[in-house]
Structure formats: structure tokens, C-alpha cells
Design a protein around this motif. Sequence first.
Motif, PDB file in Angstrom:
ATOM      1  N   LEU A   1       0.812  -1.214   0.000  1.00  0.00           N
ATOM      2  CA  LEU A   1       0.000   0.000   0.000  1.00  0.00           C
ATOM      3  C   LEU A   1       0.849   1.269   0.000  1.00  0.00           C
ATOM      4  CD1 LEU A   1      -2.965  -0.872   2.404  1.00  0.00           C
ATOM      5  CD2 LEU A   1      -3.069  -0.490  -0.061  1.00  0.00           C
ATOM      6  N   ALA A   2       2.105   1.152   0.395  1.00  0.00           N
ATOM      7  CA  ALA A   2       2.996   2.315   0.367  1.00  0.00           C
ATOM      8  C   ALA A   2       3.118   2.884  -1.036  1.00  0.00           C
ATOM      9  CB  ALA A   2       4.375   1.934   0.903  1.00  0.00           C
ATOM     10  N   TRP A   3       2.961   2.011  -2.055  1.00  0.00           N
ATOM     11  CA  TRP A   3       3.045   2.460  -3.437  1.00  0.00           C
ATOM     12  C   TRP A   3       1.921   3.442  -3.793  1.00  0.00           C
ATOM     13  CZ3 TRP A   3       6.665   0.941  -7.239  1.00  0.00           C
ATOM     14  CH2 TRP A   3       7.557  -0.059  -6.868  1.00  0.00           C
ATOM     15  N   VAL A   4       0.775   3.346  -3.104  1.00  0.00           N
ATOM     16  CA  VAL A   4      -0.333   4.275  -3.360  1.00  0.00           C
ATOM     17  C   VAL A   4       0.123   5.708  -3.104  1.00  0.00           C
ATOM     18  CG1 VAL A   4      -2.625   5.013  -2.602  1.00  0.00           C
ATOM     19  CG2 VAL A   4      -2.124   2.570  -2.852  1.00  0.00           C
TER      20      VAL A   4
ATOM     21  N   CYS B   1      -0.956  -1.299  -6.650  1.00  0.00           N
ATOM     22  CA  CYS B   1      -1.199  -0.231  -5.685  1.00  0.00           C
ATOM     23  C   CYS B   1      -0.713   1.110  -6.234  1.00  0.00           C
ATOM     24  CB  CYS B   1      -0.498  -0.553  -4.366  1.00  0.00           C
ATOM     25  SG  CYS B   1      -1.241  -1.927  -3.463  1.00  0.00           S
ATOM     26  N   PHE B   2       0.387   1.110  -6.965  1.00  0.00           N
ATOM     27  CA  PHE B   2       0.870   2.341  -7.584  1.00  0.00           C
ATOM     28  C   PHE B   2      -0.164   2.853  -8.588  1.00  0.00           C
ATOM     29  CE2 PHE B   2       3.357   5.035 -10.368  1.00  0.00           C
ATOM     30  CZ  PHE B   2       4.256   5.650  -9.502  1.00  0.00           C
ATOM     31  N   THR B   3      -0.733   1.937  -9.363  1.00  0.00           N
ATOM     32  CA  THR B   3      -1.784   2.312 -10.306  1.00  0.00           C
ATOM     33  C   THR B   3      -2.988   2.889  -9.579  1.00  0.00           C
ATOM     34  OG1 THR B   3      -1.085   0.544 -11.802  1.00  0.00           O
ATOM     35  CG2 THR B   3      -3.288   1.448 -12.145  1.00  0.00           C
ATOM     36  N   LEU B   4      -3.352   2.279  -8.452  1.00  0.00           N
ATOM     37  CA  LEU B   4      -4.471   2.786  -7.655  1.00  0.00           C
ATOM     38  C   LEU B   4      -4.200   4.212  -7.171  1.00  0.00           C
ATOM     39  CD1 LEU B   4      -7.189   2.213  -6.231  1.00  0.00           C
ATOM     40  CD2 LEU B   4      -5.875   1.297  -4.303  1.00  0.00           C
ATOM     41  N   GLY B   5      -2.972   4.454  -6.719  1.00  0.00           N
ATOM     42  CA  GLY B   5      -2.613   5.792  -6.282  1.00  0.00           C
ATOM     43  C   GLY B   5      -2.648   6.798  -7.421  1.00  0.00           C
ATOM     44  N   PHE B   6      -2.170   6.388  -8.591  1.00  0.00           N
ATOM     45  CA  PHE B   6      -2.187   7.250  -9.772  1.00  0.00           C
ATOM     46  C   PHE B   6      -3.627   7.566 -10.177  1.00  0.00           C
ATOM     47  CE2 PHE B   6      -0.052   7.695 -14.242  1.00  0.00           C
ATOM     48  CZ  PHE B   6      -0.404   9.036 -14.251  1.00  0.00           C
ATOM     49  N   LEU B   7      -4.486   6.542 -10.161  1.00  0.00           N
ATOM     50  CA  LEU B   7      -5.894   6.723 -10.527  1.00  0.00           C
ATOM     51  C   LEU B   7      -6.638   7.622  -9.545  1.00  0.00           C
ATOM     52  CD1 LEU B   7      -7.077   3.196 -11.734  1.00  0.00           C
ATOM     53  CD2 LEU B   7      -7.278   5.341 -13.001  1.00  0.00           C
TER      54      LEU B   7
ATOM     55  N   VAL C   1      -4.984  12.180 -18.007  1.00  0.00           N
ATOM     56  CA  VAL C   1      -4.343  11.577 -16.838  1.00  0.00           C
ATOM     57  C   VAL C   1      -5.054  10.294 -16.434  1.00  0.00           C
ATOM     58  CG1 VAL C   1      -3.787  11.896 -14.402  1.00  0.00           C
ATOM     59  CG2 VAL C   1      -3.444  13.774 -16.008  1.00  0.00           C
ATOM     60  N   THR C   2      -6.388  10.296 -16.500  1.00  0.00           N
ATOM     61  CA  THR C   2      -7.148   9.088 -16.163  1.00  0.00           C
ATOM     62  C   THR C   2      -6.823   7.943 -17.122  1.00  0.00           C
ATOM     63  OG1 THR C   2      -8.971  10.435 -15.290  1.00  0.00           O
ATOM     64  CG2 THR C   2      -9.465   8.144 -15.831  1.00  0.00           C
TER      65      THR C   2
END
Length: 518
Positions: free
Chosen positions: A48-51, A214-220, A354-355
Motif C-alpha cells: 500500500l505504500a506504493w499508493v 497499488c501504484f496504479t491505484l494511487g495514480f488513478l 491523466v485518467t
Amino acid sequence: MADSTPLLSHCDKPAEPKRPPRSLDETIEGCIGDFGWWQFLQAILVSLAWVFDAQQTFISVFTDAEPSWHCTQGGDESVCNALSNICELPKNSWSWDWPSHTSIIAEWGLECAPSFITGLPASAFFMGCLAGGLALATLADSTLGRKNMLLFSCLMMSFSSIFTVFSPNIWIYSLLRFINGFGRATVGTCALVLSTELVGKRWRGQVGVVGFFCFTLGFLSLPVMAYVNRGSSWRTLYLWISVPTILYCILVHFLVHESPRWLFVRGRKEEAVLTLKSMAQANQSPITMSFSNVLIEQESWNVDIYSTIKILLNKRWAAKRLAAVMVGGFGIGMVYYGMPLGLGNLSVNLYLGVTLNALSELPASLITFFLIGKMKRKDSLLGFTILSGVCSVLCVVVGKVSPSLQIAMELISFFSACSAFNMSLIYTLELFPTCVRNSAISMVRQALVFGGVFSPLLVAAGRTNNFISFGVFGLVIGICGLPLVGLPETRGGTICDTMDEEEHKQNEKAAAAIATLA
């Protein structure tokens, strides 16, 4: 080199003696299974840190964007039109579409500032990432460990983001973005290494990819938060991404284990054994644990925080591998970080662009997750870098013909860069042993970030000519992927724990190859 202190053995079964496990992979899998529910929860929590990493990385896409504007009725309509340069217009002839506090460009009157000034905060962030990676990279291997380094980085990232809210001008803002990047530098590295070192080799690749999801989730989440706060101050957006990070750190402190592999290599055997015991109990394993004489090597050279860097450079095979993946990482980073920042130069709505870019990370992560066991690391990495480079150049060429085709090429290029980004970290993780793994991945991430340092400047300079941005992106990633050709394939191999073990494995492969030719 070997430490004969009694350690963890295979689990008790009466009668026949068993040979000691050759690696920690076998120890972990033999005693607690290669993947239990507690390991799954640990991997999710760490990942989750990647978010928050993604949110800090790409927040400048919205906070530092130049807002849209319109001509005012009180101005000279014969002079002002949508195609005008606002720097050449009287101040009373135009106005921002949104309140000036929605962007640093509008709030601080930077619409006519040089590209160096407007691109400075984003570049300062990436320079901070570079400096932080170089200064902090080895601490997770030498003294602090994976968990403590993750906590330190997240807290530094969060508090610097909170202080950013009070920035009075572009210079203080850029300084705080530098500090933010400095703290953020090792977040993804520690999360990736810690989550993968808690499981056996069968699930190593899939667990690593969880972080990419999780990185993708944070980006989204960024365009959603930005859209919800589109009339609010850019400072509000920083609060939205900083406060949850502090709550996350509290959970990590109380719920996450340190890597037993790192504890073993650092000679902290009792702590490692207790960690494995607690994980086995949490998994409700029916196996009873016992301890006997097992030889686990501890690296005697790793005595200070920079010893890992020294050994990586002194070992010829390690230096060769590190140089190749870092050169490849530089090109990947330039495209990966540059593409979203350059969306404002294309004929597409910023929120939509961006989305779409964030969504393109999802199939990249899915491909990596489901095909990681079947994909050859080196060939896949080469293929993604070449495809990304070709589509990035085509983005410039077809932009004069069709805006829709241009954004399609941009998405394919970014998708390929995302896939290459994911694969490069998994590949690096498997190329280096436990004792230097975090440092090696940190160095590769710094190469990725170093590519990102140039991206904001190229994007700012490319507002009038897309080849300066997207064309250069494509050429650089294509050329930088070439050194990967000389690296070994790692798919399906067992990760080693010491440099000697890795060298022994390579010598065995070389001897087998010679025997086959003979």
C-alpha cells in the motif's frame, strides 16, 4: 564466511534425517509454506505504500499545471482570442477560468515565466529522489532494515508534503518538493523488497506486482481527487495525500514483520527465527518448528552503510549487471515520468488524459501479474522498451494528422514504459542476492528517477515543438534498452542470499554450458 551457529532447519519429522536447506527460499517454504494468508496480508499492507508513492510523484500534473483562460468582455476582443499568447495581451483582456489559487502558476503569476522556472518544482522533486536514493539506499541493507527504512521514508514524505501547504512562493515550494522527493526515494524499493522476501520463489513475482497495482491505484486516485477539488486551492490536494500516509505508518509499525532473510544475513538469527515462528503460527501451519545446526552464510564485508555499494562495484559481474539495468532504467524513467507531465501539450482534456494514462498502468500490471511466470525477463524488457520508443516518436508524427491517433500512440508508449518499469524492478530483484538486493534496486530506481529529472524540462521546452519532448523520449528509451542484451535470464531461478552463493550459481551454469558444448 559461514557462520555455524544453530539456526532454522526443516520442520520436525521423526526418523529419517534431512539435509539442511541450501537457501532461505527452501527454509521458508519448508517451514511455513510458500504463501499463507498472513504472508498475503503482510504483502498487501506493505505494498500500500506504493499508493502514496504514486500520489506524491504525479501530483504536480495538477498543482503545477497552467490553467485554462478566457477573454474578458471588458478587454479588446479584436486583440484577444483563444489562440493568443496571454503574455502579449493586456492584463485586463483575459482571465483564468478557475480561481487563481487552483494552481501555483496562477497564484504566483508564473504564466509568463521561463520554462526553467515553471518546471523547477517537478525537477526539484526528481532531483530530491535522486539525492535521497543515493544517500538512503544502503541503509535498508546495512543498519535500518526494510521495515524501518519504509517507515522513515513514508513519514518524511508525509510531513514534507504537509509543510508544502504553507509555501509562500515558488522557491520555498521547490525546496519542499526536493525534500519530499528525498524522503520518497526509497519507499517503492523497500516495499517491493520487503513484500517479496516474506514469501517463497513461486509467488515472488506475483507479490512484487501487487505493489504495481497499488501504484496504479494511487495514480488513478489523483484525477478523482483533483476533479472533486477542482475549484479549491492546490494546497488542499497536498493535505488529501499527506494525512492518510501518517495513519498508514502507524499500521505498518504495529502489524508488519521485518524481513527474516535480511535478519539472517545480518546475523540477527534469534529475531529471524521468532519472525518465522510467528508467521507459521499465523498461518495455522500444522508443522512443528525445531532448530538444529544449519549453515547460513553471513556477509562479513557488510560492515558499514556503503559497503553494499563498494561490493557491487568491485565485483565485475555485479557492476556489469548494475550498469546495464541502470542505463535501461534511465530511458524507461524519462518516458514513464515524462508522458503524464506532457499531456498538457497534447490536444486532450487534462483530467481525461491523466485518467487514461493511469488506467493504462492497470493492463501493464495485469500482464506482469499473470504472465510473470512465463515471460522471459530480458526479452520482455527489451521488447517493451523498443515498442515504447517507436510509439513515442510516432506520437509526434501522427499528431499533425489526427489528435485521436496521437493520444492512442501516447497511451501505447506509456503502457509499454509501465510494463518495462515493472519488469525492470522484478528483473533486478532476481539478478542480485539478498545482502545487496535493496541497494541494487535502489540504484536502478535512481536511474529511473534520473531520467525523470529531465522530463519536466523537456516537457516545458516542448510546448511549441512536441519533438523536443515526445521525440526525445522515444529515442532515449530505445537506445538505453540495448545494454540489456548482455544480461543473463533469471526466470524460474532461485534467488541467492550472499555474493558467494550467486557466484557459485553462475560458475555452475558456466560449467554446465561448457559441458553441453563439449
